[in-house]
Design a protein around this motif. Structure first.
Motif, mmCIF file in Angstrom:
data_model
loop_
_atom_site.group_PDB
_atom_site.id
_atom_site.type_symbol
_atom_site.label_atom_id
_atom_site.label_comp_id
_atom_site.label_asym_id
_atom_site.label_seq_id
_atom_site.Cartn_x
_atom_site.Cartn_y
_atom_site.Cartn_z
ATOM 1 N N UNK A 125 -11.356 4.194 -5.234
ATOM 2 C CA UNK A 125 -12.352 3.059 -5.249
ATOM 3 C C UNK A 125 -11.385 1.644 -5.463
ATOM 4 N N UNK A 126 -10.236 1.956 -6.279
ATOM 5 C CA UNK A 126 -9.486 0.905 -6.616
ATOM 6 C C UNK A 126 -8.692 0.459 -5.586
ATOM 7 N N UNK A 127 -8.129 1.499 -4.586
ATOM 8 C CA UNK A 127 -7.742 1.133 -3.278
ATOM 9 C C UNK A 127 -8.629 0.466 -2.406
ATOM 10 N N UNK A 128 -9.809 0.924 -2.411
ATOM 11 C CA UNK A 128 -10.809 0.063 -1.599
ATOM 12 C C UNK A 128 -10.974 -1.500 -1.989
ATOM 13 N N UNK A 129 -10.875 -1.473 -3.293
ATOM 14 C CA UNK A 129 -10.801 -2.933 -3.865
ATOM 15 C C UNK A 129 -9.731 -3.650 -3.128
ATOM 16 N N UNK B 1 0.681 -1.406 -0.040
ATOM 17 C CA UNK B 1 -0.023 0.053 -0.066
ATOM 18 C C UNK B 1 0.756 1.214 0.147
ATOM 19 N N UNK B 2 1.840 1.363 0.826
ATOM 20 C CA UNK B 2 2.695 2.692 0.726
ATOM 21 C C UNK B 2 3.233 2.851 -0.565
ATOM 22 N N UNK B 3 3.748 1.703 -1.167
ATOM 23 C CA UNK B 3 4.487 1.998 -2.568
ATOM 24 C C UNK B 3 3.244 2.385 -3.530
ATOM 25 N N UNK B 4 2.337 1.760 -3.698
ATOM 26 C CA UNK B 4 1.189 2.558 -4.438
ATOM 27 C C UNK B 4 0.843 3.796 -4.240
ATOM 28 N N UNK B 5 0.889 4.288 -2.977
ATOM 29 C CA UNK B 5 0.687 5.719 -2.588
ATOM 30 C C UNK B 5 1.764 6.576 -3.236
ATOM 31 N N UNK B 6 3.023 5.923 -2.746
ATOM 32 C CA UNK B 6 4.318 6.820 -3.100
ATOM 33 C C UNK B 6 4.409 6.828 -4.944
ATOM 34 N N UNK B 7 3.852 6.123 -5.415
ATOM 35 C CA UNK B 7 3.819 6.291 -6.856
ATOM 36 C C UNK B 7 2.849 7.009 -7.435
ATOM 37 N N UNK B 8 1.742 7.205 -6.738
ATOM 38 C CA UNK B 8 0.782 8.209 -6.890
ATOM 39 C C UNK B 8 1.434 9.747 -6.718
ATOM 40 N N UNK B 9 2.003 9.885 -5.465
ATOM 41 C CA UNK B 9 2.482 11.200 -5.351
ATOM 42 C C UNK B 9 3.714 11.615 -6.313
ATOM 43 N N UNK B 10 4.363 10.568 -6.526
ATOM 44 C CA UNK B 10 5.606 11.013 -7.700
ATOM 45 C C UNK B 10 4.875 11.261 -8.831
ATOM 46 N N UNK C 299 -0.537 1.524 11.902
ATOM 47 C CA UNK C 299 -0.302 1.073 10.649
ATOM 48 C C UNK C 299 -1.804 1.371 9.571
ATOM 49 N N UNK C 300 -2.890 0.987 10.530
ATOM 50 C CA UNK C 300 -4.045 1.322 9.967
ATOM 51 C C UNK C 300 -4.608 2.922 9.867
ATOM 52 N N UNK C 301 -3.980 3.466 10.698
ATOM 53 C CA UNK C 301 -4.087 4.936 10.695
ATOM 54 C C UNK C 301 -3.433 5.515 9.513
ATOM 55 N N UNK C 302 -2.108 4.895 9.149
ATOM 56 C CA UNK C 302 -1.631 5.461 7.817
ATOM 57 C C UNK C 302 -2.326 5.015 6.823
ATOM 58 N N UNK C 303 -3.112 3.841 6.674
ATOM 59 C CA UNK C 303 -4.087 3.307 5.593
ATOM 60 C C UNK C 303 -5.078 4.396 5.433
ATOM 61 N N UNK C 304 -5.783 4.825 6.451
ATOM 62 C CA UNK C 304 -6.700 5.872 6.621
ATOM 63 C C UNK C 304 -6.350 7.051 5.860
ATOM 64 N N UNK C 305 -5.155 7.753 6.221
ATOM 65 C CA UNK C 305 -4.757 8.759 5.715
ATOM 66 C C UNK C 305 -4.467 8.686 4.193
ATOM 67 N N UNK C 306 -3.822 7.480 3.834
ATOM 68 C CA UNK C 306 -3.391 7.349 2.466
ATOM 69 C C UNK C 306 -4.742 7.508 1.710
ATOM 70 N N UNK C 307 -5.761 6.737 2.468
ATOM 71 C CA UNK C 307 -7.256 6.679 1.576
ATOM 72 C C UNK C 307 -7.689 8.157 1.466
ATOM 73 N N UNK C 308 -7.526 8.899 2.308
ATOM 74 C CA UNK C 308 -8.062 10.335 2.167
ATOM 75 C C UNK C 308 -7.309 11.174 1.244
ATOM 76 N N UNK C 309 -5.792 10.912 1.138
ATOM 77 C CA UNK C 309 -4.848 11.687 0.124
ATOM 78 C C UNK C 309 -5.461 11.077 -1.275
ATOM 79 N N UNK C 310 -5.587 9.555 -1.576
ATOM 80 C CA UNK C 310 -5.788 9.287 -2.782
ATOM 81 C C UNK C 310 -7.291 9.703 -3.374
ATOM 82 N N UNK C 311 -8.060 9.859 -2.387
ATOM 83 C CA UNK C 311 -9.371 10.513 -2.704
ATOM 84 C C UNK C 311 -9.450 12.111 -2.912
ATOM 85 N N UNK C 312 -8.385 12.581 -2.796
ATOM 86 C CA UNK C 312 -8.138 13.948 -2.607
ATOM 87 C C UNK C 312 -8.894 14.741 -1.706
ATOM 88 N N UNK C 313 -9.232 14.286 -0.599
ATOM 89 C CA UNK C 313 -10.018 14.750 0.590
ATOM 90 C C UNK C 313 -8.917 15.305 1.543
#
Length: 555
Positions: free
Chosen positions: A203-207, A66-75, A285-299
């Motif tokens: 939504x893909x992240x939620x999947x 999950x952090x790698x996918x998130x980092x790819x989006x940021x980059x 770890x779950x807190x980090x997942x929640x924050x990543x989820x928010x950033x990916x949704x642009x919230x």
């Protein structure tokens, strides 16, 4: 002459000397102009998860993936924003210096920079992808994420929590070869601004979270609530503009996100008026997942706190008490046993004045915290074990949960209870309920309670059943229209609930199979008492008859 910031091609990755253990991968080009749909994203992300050790073991490595996918989006987003600055200033070096200087000034003056997140040139995805798999790749990825988190304080505790060089019993948990394979699959597609809109990527992240949950069994309940249950809760609350939504046990934040997504779907021209989201999570770890989820949704306007909501609520101020919200959504751990009764009695925030929950289950303690977190017109939707609606009813013994439930009923805080189908949740096969609270019922609903039996609305899946779209629609419609419907819902009064000894189980009042007609507990108790009296009278009559008969055995 202006130069463009096209993503450079992948260089051949350097390998370790021992090629026999190297995992081979096929390099796929990441096309700058491609536009990803949900099925493509879902399949790609699952392929990435399976790249390490196959589908069976993929959930074990979610904290790496999950952090790698998130980092790819940021980059990739940074590359897009950088290209825009190159087009404006006509030179890559000038653009790079402007972005860096602006970022430093933004941090100093507490303002938003011209780019969402600043990624140093030496740590962009291109550098990660092309780093040699020579035993130092894991450390490089760890260093890159930690440095980016330092430069972007919003990412602290989100991007920097995983050590990609970690060892167990002297062996790397994820060696460089498999890490390189994972990075290569993630590199197949771009995740830039034009490639994947925030809601599609989210939504893909939620999947991906759901797929991990399917593989983790009971522990998955700590971070994931089935998405269909989340959509039901969102439709039941139907949040309004400029409101606030809070989840005290937010997990990966799926319940919060679905409530906001529903608002945006119903009000596509009013996204600037969307509800603001607040959440708290105890597991880092779950807190980090929640924050990543928010950033990916642009919230990015959402606020999250880490820690135990009971012992250290993140949205409270000394002397001011708890922050109060328009809506609360929650799926707290069912029957939690972490808190002794003395904790409730000594609560400084006076959240538990309706009674101390038993040490065997914190369900009604969570409901008291949630009620205290609602403003004067606030509403809540809370997922609980079915037993929370009935434990203690029908018993002559005192029961703490029944006492608190009775207090909620008599204060008219409970609006409705929805019974869900069985085998939906990853931590149990038991059905759950959605209990709805309302601090300000309108006149037509005062003193009434709507009980909805949605237990028949499911499709059998593996490994879990799935609540159907029809079930979501009919339950929400019955609730908003406040209707009694045959084999679905029933409006009951305070007197009805009292007669049932404060049992709020929808199955007690709403029969769905037509074979059995349930009666109230009060009527059953009366009939039992009458039957006992009749039996005692019959015994007395038999004694009289037998006493007049010569039944003594002769010798």
């Amino acid at each position: 002459m202006a130069t463009t910031a096209n993503p450079p091609k992948r260089l051949p990755r350097k390998k370790k000397a021992d090629e026999s253990k190297v995992v081979t991968t096929i390099a796929f080009p990441a096309l700058a102009e491609e536009h990803l749909d949900i099925p493509t994203l879902e399949q790609w992300l699952w392929d990435a998860a399976c790249a390490i050790r196959g589908a069976a073991d993929a959930p074990k490595f979610k904290d790496f993936i999950l952090p790698l996918v998130f980092f790819k989006r940021l980059s990739d987003v940074f590359e897009d924003e950088f290209a825009g600055q190159v087009a404006e200033f006509g030179d890559e070096e000038v653009a790079r210096e402007v972005i860096k200087a602006d970022h430093e000034d933004a941090l100093k003056n507490n303002r938003k920079p011209i780019v969402r997140f600043f990624i140093p040139h030496e740590y962009r995805w291109y550098a990660v992808r092309n780093h040699a798999a020579d035993g130092t790749l894991g450390q490089f990825v760890t260093d890159a994420m930690r440095e980016v988190a330092k430069l972007n304080p919003e990412l602290l505790g989100v991007l920097d929590i995983k050590d990609y060089n970690e060892r167990q019993s002297g062996q790397r948990t994820l060696d460089d070869d498999r890490l390189a394979a994972l990075i290569e699959v993630i590199s197949r597609h771009r995740l830039g601004l034009k490639n994947a809109e925030p809601d599609i990527l989210g939504r893909a992240y939620e999947y991906l979270l759901r797929k991990f949950a399917e593989g983790q069994g009971q522990s998955a309940g700590e971070f994931y609530t089935p998405k269909e249950v989340g959509w039901l809760m969102a439709h039941l609350l139907d949040p309004k503009p400029y409101t606030t939504i809070y989840d005290p046990t937010c997990g990966s934040a799926g319940l919060l996100i679905k409530a906001r997504l529903l608002f945006e779907e119903k009000n596509p021209e009013q996204k600037s008026k969307a509800p603001k989201l607040f959440g708290q999570e105890m597991n880092p770890v779950t807190f980090a997942m929640a924050k990543m989820n928010m950033f990916l949704h642009d919230y990015t306007d959402s606020l999250f706190a880490i820690g135990d909501t009971f012992t250290k609520p993140g949205f409270s101020a000394e002397g001011a008490g708890l922050k109060r919200f328009d809506y609360v959504v929650a799926n707290p751990m069912w029957n939690q046993k972490n808190y002794p009764e003395s904790f409730y009695e000594n609560d400084q925030l006076k959240r538990f004045e309706m009674g101390s929950a038993p040490s065997s289950s914190a369900d009604w303690a969570w409901l008291q915290h949630i009620a205290a977190s609602l403003n004067d017109s606030g509403r809540a939707a809370v997922v609980l074990d079915t037993g929370a609606a009935s434990r203690g009813s029908g018993s002559k013994s005192s029961d703490k949960e029944k006492t608190i439930r009775q207090a909620f009923v008599e204060a008219d805080l409970i609006e409705a209870v929805v019974l869900l189908p069985e085998n939906l949740f990853y931590n149990t096969a038991s059905p759950g309920i959605v209990l709805l609270l309302n601090r300000h019922k309108n006149n037509g609903r005062k003193g009434q309670f709507l009980l909805i039996n949605a237990s028949a609305f499911f499709t059998k899946r593996k490994p879990k059943n799935e609540l159907t779209e029809e079930g979501i629609a009919v339950a929400a419609e019955a609730f908003h229209k406040w209707e009694t419907r045959e084999k679905l819902s029933k409006i009951v009064t305070l007197e009805d609930v009292k007669e049932a000894d404060f049992n709020l189980s929808p199955s007690l009042f709403v029969e769905i199979n037509g074979k059995t007609k349930h009666r109230s507990l009060g009527a059953i108790v009366k009939d039992l008492a009458s039957a006992r009296l009749n039996r005692e009278q019959a015994d007395e009559a038999l004694d009289v008859i037998f006493s007049g008969l010569p039944l003594t055995e002769k010798k």
